[in-house]
Design a protein around this motif. Structure first.
Motif, PDB file in Angstrom:
ATOM      1  N   THR A  45       0.805  -1.226   0.000  1.00  0.00           N
ATOM      2  CA  THR A  45       0.000   0.000   0.000  1.00  0.00           C
ATOM      3  C   THR A  45       0.838   1.275   0.000  1.00  0.00           C
ATOM      4  N   GLU A  46       2.158   1.171  -0.137  1.00  0.00           N
ATOM      5  CA  GLU A  46       2.983   2.377  -0.187  1.00  0.00           C
ATOM      6  C   GLU A  46       4.123   2.200  -1.169  1.00  0.00           C
ATOM      7  N   THR A  47       4.660   3.321  -1.616  1.00  0.00           N
ATOM      8  CA  THR A  47       5.815   3.337  -2.508  1.00  0.00           C
ATOM      9  C   THR A  47       7.084   3.524  -1.665  1.00  0.00           C
ATOM     10  N   PRO A  48       8.252   3.274  -2.252  1.00  0.00           N
ATOM     11  CA  PRO A  48       9.489   3.551  -1.506  1.00  0.00           C
ATOM     12  C   PRO A  48       9.581   5.004  -1.043  1.00  0.00           C
ATOM     13  N   GLU A  49       9.129   5.947  -1.867  1.00  0.00           N
ATOM     14  CA  GLU A  49       9.149   7.355  -1.473  1.00  0.00           C
ATOM     15  C   GLU A  49       8.292   7.571  -0.228  1.00  0.00           C
ATOM     16  N   GLN A  50       7.129   6.932  -0.195  1.00  0.00           N
ATOM     17  CA  GLN A  50       6.247   7.071   0.959  1.00  0.00           C
ATOM     18  C   GLN A  50       6.842   6.412   2.199  1.00  0.00           C
ATOM     19  N   LEU A  51       7.582   5.331   2.017  1.00  0.00           N
ATOM     20  CA  LEU A  51       8.274   4.688   3.140  1.00  0.00           C
ATOM     21  C   LEU A  51       9.242   5.667   3.791  1.00  0.00           C
ATOM     22  N   PHE A  52      10.114   6.270   2.982  1.00  0.00           N
ATOM     23  CA  PHE A  52      11.090   7.201   3.540  1.00  0.00           C
ATOM     24  C   PHE A  52      10.400   8.407   4.184  1.00  0.00           C
ATOM     25  N   ARG A  53       9.282   8.825   3.616  1.00  0.00           N
ATOM     26  CA  ARG A  53       8.555   9.976   4.169  1.00  0.00           C
ATOM     27  C   ARG A  53       7.953   9.639   5.538  1.00  0.00           C
ATOM     28  N   ARG A  54       7.338   8.459   5.660  1.00  0.00           N
ATOM     29  CA  ARG A  54       6.728   8.111   6.959  1.00  0.00           C
ATOM     30  C   ARG A  54       7.801   7.930   8.032  1.00  0.00           C
ATOM     31  N   VAL A  55       8.946   7.357   7.661  1.00  0.00           N
ATOM     32  CA  VAL A  55      10.027   7.198   8.635  1.00  0.00           C
ATOM     33  C   VAL A  55      10.565   8.567   9.050  1.00  0.00           C
ATOM     34  N   ALA A  56      10.804   9.430   8.067  1.00  0.00           N
ATOM     35  CA  ALA A  56      11.355  10.761   8.357  1.00  0.00           C
ATOM     36  C   ALA A  56      10.419  11.560   9.255  1.00  0.00           C
ATOM     37  N   ARG A  57       9.144  11.553   8.945  1.00  0.00           N
ATOM     38  CA  ARG A  57       8.189  12.335   9.737  1.00  0.00           C
ATOM     39  C   ARG A  57       8.064  11.798  11.155  1.00  0.00           C
ATOM     40  N   THR A  58       8.061  10.468  11.288  1.00  0.00           N
ATOM     41  CA  THR A  58       7.927   9.871  12.615  1.00  0.00           C
ATOM     42  C   THR A  58       9.119  10.199  13.498  1.00  0.00           C
ATOM     43  N   ILE A  59      10.314  10.062  12.961  1.00  0.00           N
ATOM     44  CA  ILE A  59      11.527  10.296  13.757  1.00  0.00           C
ATOM     45  C   ILE A  59      11.725  11.793  14.027  1.00  0.00           C
ATOM     46  N   ALA A  60      11.318  12.656  13.091  1.00  0.00           N
ATOM     47  CA  ALA A  60      11.450  14.101  13.287  1.00  0.00           C
ATOM     48  C   ALA A  60      10.556  14.614  14.409  1.00  0.00           C
ATOM     49  N   GLU A  61       9.455  13.937  14.692  1.00  0.00           N
ATOM     50  CA  GLU A  61       8.533  14.373  15.742  1.00  0.00           C
ATOM     51  C   GLU A  61       9.220  14.468  17.106  1.00  0.00           C
ATOM     52  N   THR A  62      10.302  13.724  17.294  1.00  0.00           N
ATOM     53  CA  THR A  62      11.025  13.772  18.568  1.00  0.00           C
ATOM     54  C   THR A  62      11.526  15.178  18.879  1.00  0.00           C
ATOM     55  N   ASP A  63      11.797  15.976  17.865  1.00  0.00           N
ATOM     56  CA  ASP A  63      12.294  17.338  18.092  1.00  0.00           C
ATOM     57  C   ASP A  63      11.371  18.158  18.986  1.00  0.00           C
ATOM     58  N   ARG A  64      10.075  17.818  18.990  1.00  0.00           N
ATOM     59  CA  ARG A  64       9.124  18.567  19.825  1.00  0.00           C
ATOM     60  C   ARG A  64       9.466  18.436  21.309  1.00  0.00           C
ATOM     61  N   LEU A  65      10.080  17.317  21.683  1.00  0.00           N
ATOM     62  CA  LEU A  65      10.456  17.122  23.080  1.00  0.00           C
ATOM     63  C   LEU A  65      11.487  18.140  23.539  1.00  0.00           C
ATOM     64  N   TYR A  66      12.165  18.758  22.577  1.00  0.00           N
ATOM     65  CA  TYR A  66      13.241  19.687  22.897  1.00  0.00           C
ATOM     66  C   TYR A  66      12.955  21.106  22.408  1.00  0.00           C
ATOM     67  N   GLY A  67      11.643  21.410  22.259  1.00  0.00           N
ATOM     68  CA  GLY A  67      11.235  22.785  22.019  1.00  0.00           C
ATOM     69  C   GLY A  67      10.977  23.175  20.589  1.00  0.00           C
ATOM     70  N   ALA A  68      11.075  22.252  19.640  1.00  0.00           N
ATOM     71  CA  ALA A  68      10.847  22.607  18.241  1.00  0.00           C
ATOM     72  C   ALA A  68       9.363  22.855  17.976  1.00  0.00           C
ATOM     73  N   ASP A  69       9.065  23.810  17.070  1.00  0.00           N
ATOM     74  CA  ASP A  69       7.681  24.070  16.682  1.00  0.00           C
ATOM     75  C   ASP A  69       7.369  23.341  15.382  1.00  0.00           C
ATOM     76  N   ASP A  70       6.165  23.547  14.848  1.00  0.00           N
ATOM     77  CA  ASP A  70       5.738  22.827  13.649  1.00  0.00           C
ATOM     78  C   ASP A  70       6.678  23.058  12.467  1.00  0.00           C
ATOM     79  N   VAL A  71       7.075  24.304  12.269  1.00  0.00           N
ATOM     80  CA  VAL A  71       7.939  24.626  11.130  1.00  0.00           C
ATOM     81  C   VAL A  71       9.279  23.912  11.268  1.00  0.00           C
ATOM     82  N   GLN A  72       9.830  23.908  12.449  1.00  0.00           N
ATOM     83  CA  GLN A  72      11.118  23.268  12.666  1.00  0.00           C
ATOM     84  C   GLN A  72      11.040  21.752  12.514  1.00  0.00           C
ATOM     85  N   VAL A  73       9.946  21.152  12.958  1.00  0.00           N
ATOM     86  CA  VAL A  73       9.775  19.707  12.803  1.00  0.00           C
ATOM     87  C   VAL A  73       9.672  19.339  11.323  1.00  0.00           C
ATOM     88  N   VAL A  74       8.942  20.141  10.560  1.00  0.00           N
ATOM     89  CA  VAL A  74       8.844  19.883   9.118  1.00  0.00           C
ATOM     90  C   VAL A  74      10.211  20.011   8.453  1.00  0.00           C
TER      91      VAL A  74
END
Length: 473
Positions: A45-74
Motif C-alpha cells: 500500500t505504499e511506494t518507496p518514497e512514501q516509506l522514507f517519508r513516513r520514517v522521516a516524519r515519525t523520527i522528526a517528531e522527537t524534536d518537539r520534546l526539545y522545544g521545536a515548533d511545527d515549522v522546525q519539525v517539518v
C-alpha cells in the motif's frame, strides 16, 4: 529558539532538496518483500518514497520534546527524508519496517542484550524477553557465563545442572517459533567466557548441523587466557557458582579447538571481553558481558544500540582541476551530523517491549553510526581493497566520521543535555559534554546495503555476480 537543524548542522548543510529516488530492481524487490506497508490482504500500500517519508516524519517528531515548533519539525523531516531518499544514509531494518507504519510496533532498534543469572526464574524471563524482542524486529545477545556447569549441584532439587549448552537449545527452539515483525527469524548471540568449565562443549556445540540454528556463538577471551596462550601454559577453569577453580586446560588446546571449529562452520567467534571493558566509557554501570547477534556492538544488560549506516559510495565528487574522482568531505560531514541527529531522535521515538530496556537506552543514549560501500568507494577511487593505500583511505574515512560524529553529539548536548549516565563516565572525567555514550559502530548492513545498491559494511566484494535469497521467515 533557533531551528533545531540550524543548531546541529555545519554551515554547508543547506542542500536538502529532494533528489529523484533511484532504486535498482534488486532494491525494489527487497523493499516490497520486507519493508513496504501492506493491507490486511497482504497487498502493498505504499511506494518507496512514501516509506522514507513516513520514517522521516515519525523520527522528526522527537524534536518537539526539545522545544521545536511545527515549522522546525517539518524542516527536520524534510532533511531526514532527503538523506534517506538520496541513499546517503539508511537506518537499521526495524526503523524502516516499523516507524510510522499503521499498527506496527514502536520498536525501531536492532540490537539488544538480555541478562541471564544462574536461576530458573532468570532463565525463563530471558526466554520471554527474547521472544518479545524478536517479535518486534530485534536480535538478542546473551552471556551464559554465569550459569553453573554441567554436572554441578542443584541444591533446591538435589539434582545436577545440565549446563549452558542445554539451555541454549531452549532459547534456540523459542526463536524458531517467532518471526521478527513477520519478516525474518530471530537472531541471537551466545557468549561463554573462556574460563567456564563447559568451554570445550560450547566451542563444539554447532558442529552438528541443525542442532542450534538461530545462534551465533563467541568465546569471551580474557587477557589472562591470551597471556597463557602466548607462554604456552595452562589456565584455570572457574565454576561461576562457587568462584572456585575446578581444573586447568592447556591454552593452546582450547585455541586450536576454536580455530578448528571456526574454520569448519564459522563459529565460534572471539569477543575480547577485557579489551571491550577497558575501552568502555561508562564502566560505572557495570561489566559488559555480551554483544549483539553480529558482534559489532558490546552492550550492558538491557542496553540497545540504534544503528544506521552511511553509504560511502554516495559521497564522491569530481575534482574541478584534475577531473579525478575524490571523496566529497563537506557532503560527508553534512551526512554525519544529520545522521547523528536522526539516531538520537530514534532513542526517544522508541517504545521497547520491556520497561528495563526503555530505561537503560535513555540512560546511556548509545548510537551506532557506521558505513556501507567501502569496497565500492575504493573501486571508484582506483584503490585496491587489500592494499596499504586501501587501509589508509579506510582509516581516514573512519577517523573523519568518528570525529564529526562526536562533534555532532556535542552540539546536541548543548541543546538537549548530556546523556543521563554521563556523570561518573570517562566523558565527564575528560570534560567532554556529549549527548551519547557511544557514537559509531560498523554493522554488516546485509539488507540495507541491497536497498542502497552498494557493498555491505566494510566488507570487500566477494564476487562480481552473486545471489541473495530474501526469505519470508
Amino acid at each position: 529558539m533557533k531551528a533545531m537543524t540550524e543548531m546541529f548542522l555545519p554551515a554547508c548543510a543547506g542542500r536538502h532538496e529532494k533528489e529523484k529516488l533511484m532504486l535498482s530492481p534488486n532494491a525494489l524487490r527487497v523493499l516490497e518483500k520486507r519493508y513496504l506497508a501492506r493491507d490486511e490482504e497482504g497487498k502493498v500500500t505504499e511506494t518507496p518514497e512514501q516509506l522514507f517519508r513516513r520514517v522521516a516524519r515519525t523520527i522528526a517528531e522527537t524534536d518537539r520534546l526539545y522545544g521545536a515548533d511545527d515549522v522546525q519539525v517539518v524542516e527536520t523531516a524534510n532533511r531526514f527524508e532527503a538523506l534517506m531518499g538520496s541513499l546517503r544514509f539508511l537506518p537499521n531494518t526495524p526503523t524502516l519496517m516499523n516507524a510510522g507504519k499503521p499498527h506496527a510496533h514502536r520498536q525501531y532498534s536492532a540490537c539488544f542484550v538480555v541478562p541471564i543469572e544462574d536461576d530458573m526464574h532468570s532463565i525463563g524471563n530471558a526466554v520471554t524477553a527474547a521472544m518479545m524482542i524478536h517479535k518486534t524486529g530485534g536480535g538478542t545477545g546473551f552471556s551464559f557465563s554465569r550459569l553453573r556447569p554441567k554436572g554441578d549441584l542443584v541444591r533446591s532439587s538435589g539434582g545436577v545442572a545440565s549446563g549452558p549448552v542445554s539451555f541454549m537449545r531452549i532459547f534456540d527452539a523459542a526463536t524458531e517459533q517467532v518471526k521478527q515483525g513477520s519478516t525474518r527469524r530471530g537472531a541471537n548471540m551466545d557468549i561463554l567466557q573462556v574460563d567456564h568449565p563447559d568451554i570445550l562443549e560450547f566451542i563444539a556445540c554447532k558442529a552438528h548441523d541443525g542442532q542450534i540454528k538461530n545462534f551465533n556463538i563467541s568465546v569471551a577471551i580474557t587477557d589472562a587466557f591470551m597471556k597463557a596462550l602466548e607462554q604456552d601454559e595452562t589456565y584455570p577453569l572457574i565454576n561461576p557458582r562457587t568462584n572456585q577453580v575446578v581444573k586447568s586446560l592447556p591454552a593452546r588446546q582450547v585455541w586450536d579447538l576454536i580455530v578448528e571449529h571456526a574454520w569448519s562452520n564459522g563459529d565460534p567467534g572471539l569477543f575480547f571481553i577485557d579489551r571491550a571493558n577497558a575501552a568502555c566509557p561508562i564502566q560505572h554501570l557495570g561489566r559488559i558481558e555480551s554483544t549483539n547477534p553480529c558482534g559489532e556492538v558490546e552492550l550492558h544488560p538491557w542496553d540497545v544500540c540504534n544503528l544506521g549506516s552511511i553509504n560511502l559510495e554516495r559521497h564522491l565528487t569530481q575534482d574541478s582541476q584534475t577531473g579525478q574522482t575524490v571523496i566529497d568531505w563537506p557532503k560527508l560531514r553534512e551526512t554525519v551530523h544529520t545522521a547523528v541527529h536522526f539516531l538520537d531522535n530514534v532513542i526517544d521515538a522508541n517504545d521497547h517491549p520491556l520497561t528495563e530496556i526503555n530505561e537503560m537506552t535513555r540512560h546511556t543514549r548509545r548510537i551506532g553510526l557506521g558505513v556501507m560501500g567501502l569496497a565500492r568507494i575504493l573501486f571508484a577511487l582506483g584503490v585496491p581493497y587489500d592494499s596499504q593505500e586501501g587501509l589508509q583511505v579506510a582509516e581516514k574515512l573512519m577517523r573523519f566520521i568518528q570525529e564529526e560524529g562526536w562533534k555532532a553529539s556535542q552540539l546536541l548536548a548543548q541543546v538537549r543535555g548530556v546523556y543521563p549516565a554521563w556523570q561518573g563516565s570517562k566523558h565527564e572525567t575528560d570534560g567532554r559534554r556529549v549527548r551519547n555514550s557511544y557514537v559509531t559502530a560498523i554493522a554488516p548492513t546485509g539488507t540495507i546495503s541491497m536497498i542502497a545498491d552498494t557493498s555491505g559494511g566494510c566488507e570487500p566484494e566477494f564476487s562480481l555476480v552473486w545471489y541473495k535469497h530474501v526469505l519470508d521467515g
